[in-house]
Design an enzyme around this catalytic site. Structure first.
Site, short mmCIF file in Angstrom:
data_model
loop_
_atom_site.label_atom_id
_atom_site.label_comp_id
_atom_site.label_asym_id
_atom_site.label_seq_id
_atom_site.Cartn_x
_atom_site.Cartn_y
_atom_site.Cartn_z
N GLU A 60 17.58 2.17 -35.78
CA GLU A 60 18.52 1.33 -36.11
C GLU A 60 19.71 1.72 -36.65
O GLU A 60 20.76 1.06 -36.51
CB GLU A 60 17.46 0.23 -37.24
CG GLU A 60 16.67 -0.59 -36.65
CD GLU A 60 15.30 -0.20 -36.18
OE1 GLU A 60 14.68 -0.73 -35.77
OE2 GLU A 60 15.26 1.31 -36.68
N HIS A 129 8.33 -8.16 -41.24
CA HIS A 129 8.48 -9.00 -40.34
C HIS A 129 8.91 -10.53 -40.86
O HIS A 129 9.18 -11.52 -40.07
CB HIS A 129 7.60 -9.18 -39.12
CG HIS A 129 6.89 -8.14 -38.34
ND1 HIS A 129 6.17 -7.04 -39.06
CD2 HIS A 129 7.26 -7.69 -37.15
CE1 HIS A 129 6.01 -6.18 -38.31
NE2 HIS A 129 6.57 -6.46 -37.04
#
Length: 325
Positions: A60, A129
Site C-alpha cells: 500500500e 476489513h
C-alpha cells in the site's frame, strides 16, 4: 437513463474518467485482470488496456507513493486500497506527501490523485476489513474526504474527485455496494465536493448521516413519518470540506440535531458538527444535540458484531429523546 447499484456506478465513473482523459490511470491490488475483490474495476483493463488499468504489488505504501510521483509528473492516478483497514502502511505517503505538496511547493505542484477504499462493516468480517476511520483523514489539512451513499452520488462525486486538482480520499460504503438500484444519467456528470444533500425536508429535528448509515437513517426517518414527526434528513456526502451552510440552515429551522456515524465516538464527525452548531446556533437549540456512533473499541469478531454496529433502532431512540426533550 439507466439503473445501477452503487458498485456499478463506481465502475461507470472510472470508465467515464478513463474515456475522457488519457492522463487517468487506475491501479491497485488485483484490480486489473480480476476486476478487484468487489469487481469495482471489472472490464476496465480489457476496455482500456494494461497501461491504463493494471495490477500492483501488495504494498500500500508503494501504491500511494507511486501515485504521488505520477501526479507530480502530470498523470491523474486513481488507486484502490482493497479495504480501508489496509491503508495504514500508506498513511505516511498520504499525510506527509499527498496532503502537503501543494503547500510545500507554494502551489507550484498540485496532486490530482484519488485514493479509493471500501470501508465499514456489519458484514461478518474481521477488524481490518470493517473499519470506519474517515474522521482520521478529515483531520488532515490538504485532503478532501468524500463518502457517497447512493449510486447517483457515487458516480458524480467520483468523477468530481478525479477531476479535482488536489488529493481526494474516496471512501465507498461496501455494505451499500449492492443496495437497491437507482436511475442515473447515461452521460457523465459531476456533483460538487463539499455540498450536502437534503434528502427529506422536515421541521422537527435535523438528522445527519452519510455512507452506509444513510440506509439506517432512512428507515428511522420513515418510521417517524408514520408517527407524524417531520425529520429533516441530510446526507453529508463530504466529510471534509463539509457543508457548514446546509447544517446550520437546517438546525436553524428545526432547533434540534442528531448526527449518526459508524466510526468511533471520540473525535468523530458527529463531534465536529455538534461543535459547529453549538458555537453558531446555541440560542436556537431546543434540545441538546445528540450523536449516534460506533464505540471507542476495536471492532469485535463477527460473532459479537451485533453488539457494536448501529441499527435504525438506535437512531429512533436518539431522535425520540431529542424531540421529546
Amino acid at each position: 437513463m439507466k439503473s445501477a447499484t452503487l458498485l456499478g456506478a463506481v465502475n461507470t465513473a472510472l470508465a467515464d474518467a478513463l474515456e475522457e482523459d488519457d492522463a487517468v490511470v487506475v491501479y491497485g491490488e488485483d484490480i486489473g485482470v480480476n476486476g478487484g475483490v468487489f469487481q469495482a474495476t471489472a472490464g476496465l483493463q480489457s476496455r482500456f488496456g494494461k497501461r491504463r488499468c493494471f495490477d500492483s504489488p501488495i504494498a500500500e505504501s508503494g501504491l500511494v507513493g507511486t501515485a504521488v510521483g505520477m501526479a507530480m509528473a502530470g498523470l491523474k492516478p486513481v488507486v484502490e486500497i482493497q479495504f480501508s483497514g489496509f491503508v495504514w502502511p500508506a498513511f505516511n505517503q498520504i499525510v506527509c506527501h499527498a496532503a502537503r505538496t501543494r503547500n510545500r511547493s507554494r502551489a507550484a505542484l498540485t496532486l490530482p490523485l484519488v485514493v479509493r477504499m471500501p470501508y465499514g462493516g456489519n458484514l461478518k468480517a474481521l477488524e481490518h476489513h470493517v473499519e470506519s476511520m474517515e474522521a482520521t483523514f478529515g483531520h488532515v489539512p490538504g485532503l478532501k474526504v468524500v463518502i457517497p451513499s447512493t449510486p447517483h452520488d457515487a458516480r458524480g462525486l467520483l468523477l468530481a474527485a478525479i477531476r479535482d486538482p488536489d488529493p481526494v480520499i474516496y471512501m465507498e460504503p461496501k455494505r451499500s455496494y449492492h443496495s437497491p438500484q437507482q436511475t442515473i444519467p447515461d452521460t457523465p456528470y459531476v456533483l460538487p465536493i463539499g455540498r450536502a444533500r437534503v434528502e427529506q425536508e422536515g421541521d422537527a429535528v435535523t438528522l445527519i448521516a452519510y455512507g452506509a448509515m444513510m440506509r439506517e437513517a432512512r428507515t428511522a426517518t420513515a418510521w417517524f413519518r408514520r408517527q407524524g414527526v417531520a425529520v429533516e434528513l441530510i446526507d453529508l456526502r463530504t466529510i471534509y470540506p463539509y457543508d457548514c451552510d446546509a447544517v446550520l440552515d437546517s438546525v436553524r429551522k428545526t432547533g434540534r440535531l442528531v448526527v449518526v456515524h459508524e466510526g468511533p465516538r471520540s473525535f468523530g464527525v458527529a463531534a465536529e458538527l455538534i461543535a459547529l452548531v453549538t458555537e453558531e446556533l446555541f440560542m436556537h437549540l431546543d434540545a441538546p444535540p445528540r450523536r449516534v456512533t460506533g464505540s471507542d473499541a476495536v471492532i469485535p469478531l463477527p460473532a459479537a458484531e451485533q453488539f457494536y454496529f448501529l441499527t435504525a433502532e438506535h437512531i429512533v431512540d436518539a431522535v425520540r429523546e431529542t424531540v421529546e426533550f
